[in-house]
Design an enzyme around this catalytic site. Structure first.
Site, PDB file in Angstrom:
ATOM      1  N   ASN A 217       0.838  -1.204   0.000  1.00 51.41           N
ATOM      2  CA  ASN A 217       0.000   0.000   0.000  1.00 51.41           C
ATOM      3  C   ASN A 217       0.878   1.261   0.000  1.00 51.41           C
ATOM      4  O   ASN A 217       0.775   2.125   0.872  1.00 51.41           O
ATOM      5  CB  ASN A 217      -0.937  -0.005   1.203  1.00 51.41           C
ATOM      6  CG  ASN A 217      -2.233   0.739   0.926  1.00 51.41           C
ATOM      7  OD1 ASN A 217      -2.362   1.418  -0.093  1.00 51.41           O
ATOM      8  ND2 ASN A 217      -3.180   0.641   1.843  1.00 51.41           N
TER       9      ASN A 217
ATOM     10  N   HIS B 221      -8.764   3.719   7.888  1.00 47.91           N
ATOM     11  CA  HIS B 221      -9.185   2.398   7.414  1.00 47.91           C
ATOM     12  C   HIS B 221     -10.632   2.085   7.789  1.00 47.91           C
ATOM     13  O   HIS B 221     -11.311   1.371   7.054  1.00 47.91           O
ATOM     14  CB  HIS B 221      -8.265   1.312   7.979  1.00 47.91           C
ATOM     15  CG  HIS B 221      -7.039   1.084   7.157  1.00 47.91           C
ATOM     16  ND1 HIS B 221      -5.868   1.778   7.356  1.00 47.91           N
ATOM     17  CD2 HIS B 221      -6.795   0.240   6.111  1.00 47.91           C
ATOM     18  CE1 HIS B 221      -4.960   1.373   6.487  1.00 47.91           C
ATOM     19  NE2 HIS B 221      -5.491   0.431   5.724  1.00 47.91           N
TER      20      HIS B 221
END
EC number: 2.3.1.-
Length: 495
Positions: free
Chosen positions: A318, A349
């Site tokens: 990521n 998140h």
């Protein structure tokens, strides 16, 4: 999920058409902005229904805040609003609609849009308010010197290439792509001197796209055939915990978490291929003269699977989100930047408790891994044979630590997460604390070395990555600022 895959495949075909028939040499930037935005909103509407209005609302209100508040404080208001709006949507989805479901949902694209909103707000603040000498090299190169129009803003946030799965890109790189400016290529000659060249024709992305689609196919095949047979939840099965030995349990922990990764490989690699197919993502040539289409790539699979340190894993997983965290949080934090960065990552998140358990555990693992690396690694790098043994041991330790850390991220809830950790007697938590008590961390240096000494695990490599990413394009608004930008990048690379 089917809608998501169908829309991404449609976006891939649209990207080929966009590059072929709406190339910057044939079409004005205005038309390219309009088409990219309308296609993106159409895909969002098809995939998520009227929930797609959240994308427009979030972007529209953020743009309004930028205009009325001004460059001095807009980055703070945009950051709070965008992250707050995302959090409210995540709470609604998780605790009202479908707790624990993995289906594609509208909060996923909103996570990327939130990154873009906050990144651009800070970049405008840096470019139009802060003094040039107060900026870091990467901030100076990313700084935006004029306010974008509403069309440019919506196009950046909601274009069809990245609206469903990203990845994040800088505003200046995106505008350069849309406007079709020449690529600035930075190459190093054999004698170490740097040579700046300009490429007037776009290199073909076909080979890069084909390679990434092959990776997508293999990842999807692995996910559909293997992942289902190795559920992460089996790690907390009562019978398995009671009968399996410790080596067997740790081996299953590793393979079950490894099997959970291909779905991310598929989604992120396909998103990267879509951008490349449209002509976006070129980052110059390698030392052998091959084209590099990884300007906005989100992962490097080989380095992930064979990482020998916590740092190396996070450097390659990521990537664009790690860069975003560094740029909007770590570099600007006034205290405990590592802890603040992990907390922001958890909030971004989502609202599942497992996310917070994972990132709080990640803080311990990060600090412990850094302490071990700083204090003992230099004893094992002199002899190639010893270095090989050291790499094997650290690879095993890294894979165990990563798997142990991310279990709550997959399980989501508090009870199963604590069931897992208690079955392991919180062994790696305790080991990390002992490491931090035994091995000293490097002291923070004053002055210009402050950030270097306290950088998070991904920061040094990603700092180089973020600077190198800028080498592909010259992204200024006139010839004078273009020369200034090139000088900025030379200085940044030399530093």
């Amino acid at each position: 999920q089917v809608n998501f895959v169908v829309c991404q495949l449609f976006a891939l075909l649209a990207a080929v058409w966009f590059r072929t028939y709406l190339h910057s040499s044939k079409t004005s930037p205005f038309i390219r902005h309009v088409v990219a935005t309308l296609l993106g909103l159409y895909l969002a509407l098809f995939c998520f229904g009227w929930y797609a209005l959240h994308f427009v609302i979030q972007s529209g209100i953020s743009y309004y805040l930028m205009i009325i508040i001004g460059v001095e404080n807009m980055h703070k208001y945009c950051f709070v609003f965008a992250l707050g709006y995302l959090t409210v949507c995540q709470i609604t989805r998780v605790y009202i609609f479908d707790y624990g479901q993995y289906s594609a949902d509208f909060s996923g694209p909103m996570m990327i849009i939130t990154q873009k909103i906050t990144s651009l707000a800070f970049e405008i603040h840096d470019g139009m308010f802060r003094k040039n000498e107060d900026l870091t090299p990467s901030q100076r190169c990313l700084a935006v010197r004029r306010m974008p129009s509403l069309l440019e803003y919506l196009s950046y946030n909601c274009n069809f290439m990245g609206i469903l799965a990203g990845p994040l890109c800088s505003y200046k790189d995106y505008i350069t792509f849309i406007e079709g400016r020449s690529y600035q290529l930075q190459q190093s000659e054999a004698n170490g001197k740097e040579d700046t060249k300009y490429e007037q024709t776009d290199p073909s992305p076909n080979i890069a796209v084909a390679q990434k689609l092959l990776i997508c196919g293999l990842s999807l095949l692995f996910h559909m055939t293997i992942t289902k047979t190795l559920p992460v939840e089996y790690n907390i099965d009562d019978n398995f915990r009671a009968t399996a030995s410790w080596p067997v349990r740790f081996f299953y922990l590793y393979v079950s978490l490894m099997a959970a990764r291909p779905k991310y490989y598929f989604a992120w690699t396909l998103a990267d291929a879509i951008n490349n197919a449209a002509g976006f993502g070129f980052r110059g040539y390698d030392k052998n003269g091959g084209t590099r289409w990884d300007l906005i790539s989100n992962l490097r699979i080989q380095q992930i699977e064979f990482s020998t340190s916590f740092k190396m894993f996070l450097d390659n997983w990521n990537i664009q989100t790690a860069l975003w965290l560094k740029r909007v949080c770590y570099e600007r934090a006034t205290f405990s930047p590592t802890i603040q960065t992990f907390i922001l990552s958890a909030i971004w998140h989502g609202v599942y408790p497992g996310y917070y358990l994972t990132f709080l555990t990640g803080v311990l693992m990060t600090l412990a891994a850094r302490a071990i690396r700083n204090n003992i690694r230099h004893y094992f790098v002199e002899s190639p044979a010893v270095k090989l043994c050291y790499d094997i041991v650290t690879w095993m330790a890294t894979q165990a630590a990563i798997s142990y850390t991310v279990v709550p991220f997959v399980l989501l809830s508090v009870k199963p997460s604590f069931t897992f950790y208690s079955s392991c007697y919180f062994c790696l938590h305790i080991a990390s604390i002992l490491v931090l008590l035994v091995f000293p961390l490097k002291r923070t240096q004053k002055g210009s070395k402050k950030h270097e000494s306290v950088q998070p695990v991904w920061s040094r490599k990603l700092e180089e990555e973020s600077l190198l990413q800028k080498n592909s394009y010259s992204t200024t608004n006139n010839s004078f600022s273009q020369k200034q930008e090139i000088t900025c990048r030379y200085q940044a690379l030399k530093q």
